[in-house]
Design an enzyme around this catalytic site. Structure first.
Site, mmCIF file in Angstrom:
data_model
loop_
_atom_site.group_PDB
_atom_site.id
_atom_site.type_symbol
_atom_site.label_atom_id
_atom_site.label_comp_id
_atom_site.label_asym_id
_atom_site.label_seq_id
_atom_site.Cartn_x
_atom_site.Cartn_y
_atom_site.Cartn_z
ATOM 1 C CG HIS A 244 16.249 1.381 -5.306
ATOM 2 N ND1 HIS A 244 16.663 0.387 -4.452
ATOM 3 C CD2 HIS A 244 14.896 1.288 -5.358
ATOM 4 C CE1 HIS A 244 15.608 -0.277 -3.990
ATOM 5 N NE2 HIS A 244 14.526 0.250 -4.532
ATOM 6 C CE LYS B 163 8.332 -7.062 2.909
ATOM 7 N NZ LYS B 163 8.793 -7.505 1.608
ATOM 8 N NE ARG C 136 10.158 -3.432 -9.464
ATOM 9 C CZ ARG C 136 10.193 -3.764 -8.188
ATOM 10 N NH1 ARG C 136 11.331 -4.074 -7.631
ATOM 11 N NH2 ARG C 136 9.102 -3.820 -7.465
ATOM 12 C CB SER D 145 15.251 -4.535 -1.936
ATOM 13 O OG SER D 145 15.529 -3.264 -2.445
#
Ligand code: PNS
Length: 162
Positions: free
Chosen positions: A18, A42, A91, A129
């Site tokens: 990030h 979540k 990514r 993450s």
């Protein structure tokens, strides 16, 4: 014209991937807002205030970056903040389908909002993450994967497991 962009995300927690996107994006704009969403699907490990604080601690001193949070639709928040540019990191090909769907839905909701994709630097193209949290939970090293403030916060969260 004052060009502002929003870099939204869950940032649970903020990683060096990030940070890489932030530092490479901020050069292109007069002002970058890192916007932490409050409505993660979540259950997050870190609260919104914790995530904002960890992001602030991970940024270089000064500069034209602010850290905020939002709830509701991203496009509504972007409009309210007067920005039509949303930055997202890409990514790998696996990110593409989800990101394209989100960008096109956001465009359908508010045609003025433009999504710009930044390719991850290759050393962070594998970094998520979720993986960072799992490594930290299981006692692995997150050196080089997250800023030092995040590393310390993860160690504190998972202290009882080690
Ligand atoms: O870091 P993430 O989890 O990939 O970020 C996803 C995020 C927060 C950018 C996305 O879930 C979002 O924009 N949420 C806000 C609600 C919204 O606008 N949903 C419609 C997206 S099409």
């Amino acid at each position: 014209m004052n060009k502002m962009a929003i870099y939204p995300g869950t940032f649970d927690p903020f990683t060096n991937g990030h940070l890489d996107i932030v530092l490479r994006s901020v050069r292109l704009f007069d002002h970058l807002i890192i916007a932490v969403t409050t409505n993660a699907k979540k259950t997050p490990l870190f609260s919104v205030p914790e995530r904002k604080e960890l992001i602030r601690k991970s940024l270089p001193e000064g500069g034209n970056i602010t850290v905020e949070s939002f709830d509701g639709l991203l496009v509504d928040y972007a409009e309210k903040r007067g920005s039509i540019i949303v930055i997202r990191g890409l990514r790998a090909v696996s990110d593409f389908e989800y990101e394209m769907q989100m960008a096109l839905l956001n465009r359908r909701l508010k045609p003025a909002v433009e999504t710009i994709f930044k390719m991850s630097s290759e050393e962070y193209s594998f970094l998520t993450s979720s993986a960072v949290k799992e490594i930290a939970l299981l006692g692995g090293s997150v050196d080089g994967l997250v800023p030092s403030a995040v590393k310390a916060a993860l160690a504190e969260k998972f202290k009882k497991h080690q």
